[in-house]
Design an enzyme around this catalytic site. Structure first.
Site, PDB file in Angstrom:
ATOM      1  CB  SER A  90      -0.907   0.007   1.231  1.00  0.00           C
ATOM      2  OG  SER A  90      -1.726   1.165   1.255  1.00  0.00           O
ATOM      3  CG  HIS A 104      -4.513   4.805  -2.521  1.00  0.00           C
ATOM      4  ND1 HIS A 104      -5.524   4.056  -3.094  1.00  0.00           N
ATOM      5  CD2 HIS A 104      -4.112   4.119  -1.424  1.00  0.00           C
ATOM      6  CE1 HIS A 104      -5.734   2.988  -2.365  1.00  0.00           C
ATOM      7  NE2 HIS A 104      -4.898   2.993  -1.360  1.00  0.00           N
ATOM      8  CG  ASN A 106      -4.198  -1.678  -1.007  1.00  0.00           C
ATOM      9  OD1 ASN A 106      -4.489  -2.824  -1.324  1.00  0.00           O
ATOM     10  ND2 ASN A 106      -4.077  -1.303   0.247  1.00  0.00           N
ATOM     11  CE1 TYR A 107      -3.745  -3.278  -8.234  1.00  0.00           C
ATOM     12  CE2 TYR A 107      -1.916  -1.819  -7.725  1.00  0.00           C
ATOM     13  CZ  TYR A 107      -3.040  -2.118  -8.461  1.00  0.00           C
ATOM     14  OH  TYR A 107      -3.477  -1.244  -9.421  1.00  0.00           O
ATOM     15  NE  ARG A 108      -7.402  -5.391  -0.230  1.00  0.00           N
ATOM     16  CZ  ARG A 108      -7.728  -4.402  -1.066  1.00  0.00           C
ATOM     17  NH1 ARG A 108      -6.790  -3.648  -1.610  1.00  0.00           N
ATOM     18  NH2 ARG A 108      -8.995  -4.162  -1.360  1.00  0.00           N
ATOM     19  N   GLY A 262      -4.686  -2.900  14.356  1.00  0.00           N
ATOM     20  CA  GLY A 262      -3.690  -2.746  13.300  1.00  0.00           C
ATOM     21  C   GLY A 262      -2.596  -1.788  13.753  1.00  0.00           C
ATOM     22  NE  ARG A 263       4.546  -0.703  13.205  1.00  0.00           N
ATOM     23  CZ  ARG A 263       5.214   0.340  12.723  1.00  0.00           C
ATOM     24  NH1 ARG A 263       4.806   0.953  11.622  1.00  0.00           N
ATOM     25  NH2 ARG A 263       6.296   0.789  13.330  1.00  0.00           N
ATOM     26  CD  GLU A 265       2.867   6.561  14.194  1.00  0.00           C
ATOM     27  OE1 GLU A 265       3.348   7.221  13.258  1.00  0.00           O
ATOM     28  OE2 GLU A 265       2.142   7.057  15.074  1.00  0.00           O
ATOM     29  CB  SER A 266       1.684   0.917   9.078  1.00  0.00           C
ATOM     30  OG  SER A 266       2.982   0.597   9.529  1.00  0.00           O
TER      31      SER A 266
END
Length: 308
Positions: A90, A104, A106-108, A262-263, A265-266
């Site tokens: 991302s 932006h 994003n690939y998942r 979830g994290r 900061e990320s």
């Protein structure tokens, strides 16, 4: 190499290639890496660039995470299984120059397993969208045509469908259905089938990921040295405020991440370094700012229909 290993290797390679190309374009700032571990399983690499010649703030993140399916996941994702795995990239880039668009990508891939660790479901998702502050039609056409060409190589129904998805998703509904930008492509929950098996979706997702630099960098190179005024920078920050609104109010990935440990900061890496929220701000009639707002309210087709 199985599909999971192949995808992880690809995502890590894509992160390296994108970061190297962006550093070369910036010419000043370098990405710093923050490798992290997730207590429940897995981890990732958050790479952030800031205060550059071109990129005021940006991040290119990868994650390889897994764990037990929680009640929150069952509710949010409407899934029924025991264990899960997800791997993706991302990125969000906020340029200094208001004539260079924010982008932006994003690939998942997501996998679901039963109590015996047997694969019971798998799907792919992702997309890339452009958020300009000033409208250059040739840039919009280049960006969209790049992804249409990729989509057409796999299925000619993909681009119109995935563009429509993108236009319908990245919307500030609370602002009279104002899009945050000029869109791109967006797809989710694409599961292998008899006609489009796992290698098809893997290849398509890789092709889309590989197309990012070809779609975005030529625009950056064309606009990054343009002179701009304080008023144009002000407008950029007004529009960045709308970007913040979408990410914190509507974006499913952001909301899901923050609600499921979830994290942070990320997840919040996507937010711009500065933004403005001015009461009832309206661009001047007939201005370039109003021209941009018009296409955010009324999505257009940017591709060459003669290719259909």
């Amino acid at each position: 190499m199985n599909s999971k290993e192949d995808w992880i290797k690809y995502i890590e390679s894509l992160q390296n290639r994108i970061c190297a190309a962006l550093e070369a374009s910036d010419g000043k700032s370098k990405f710093i890496e923050d490798a992290w571990q997730r207590p429940e399983g897995g981890g990732g690499k958050t790479r952030v660039i800031s205060n550059g010649n071109v990129f005021e703030k940006g991040g290119v993140n990868t994650s390889v995470v897994f764990g037990n399916v929680s009640e929150a996941m069952k509710m949010q994702l409407k899934i029924d299984g025991e264990k899960w795995f997800a791997c993706g990239l991302s990125l969000v880039l906020h340029p200094v120059n208001p004539f260079v668009p924010t982008v932006h990508c994003n690939y998942r891939m997501f996998e679901l397993y039963d109590e015996n660790d047997r694969l019971i479901d798998r799907w792919f998702g992702g997309g890339t969208d452009l958020t300009p502050y000033y409208l250059f039609e040739e840039d919009a056409k280049h960006f969209h045509q790049t992804y249409k060409n990729i989509c057409d190589g796999f299925d000619r129904e993909f681009y119109p469908s995935f563009k429509k998805n993108c236009d319908a998703y990245f919307v500030n509904i609370h602002r009279n259905n104002e899009r945050r930008g000029i869109g791109g492509i967006f797809y989710d929950y694409q599961k292998p089938s008899q006609n489009k098996e796992v290698n098809f979706w893997m290849s398509f997702s890789k092709a889309c990921g590989d197309a990012f630099l070809a779609a975005y960098l030529p625009i950056v190179e064309k606009r990054k040295n343009s002179s701009f005024t304080a008023a144009q920078k002000y407008w950029q920050e007004i529009r960045r405020g709308r970007y913040v609104e979408f990410n914190l109010i509507h974006d499913r990935g952001t909301l899901f991440g923050l609600k499921t440990n979830g994290r942070t900061e990320s997840i919040l890496m996507s937010l711009p370094p500065t933004a403005r929220f001015e009461y009832n701000y309206q661009p001047e009639k007939g201005s370039e700012e109003e021209k941009l707002l018009e296409v955010c309210l009324n999505p257009r087709d940017w591709t060459d229909q003669n290719n259909d």
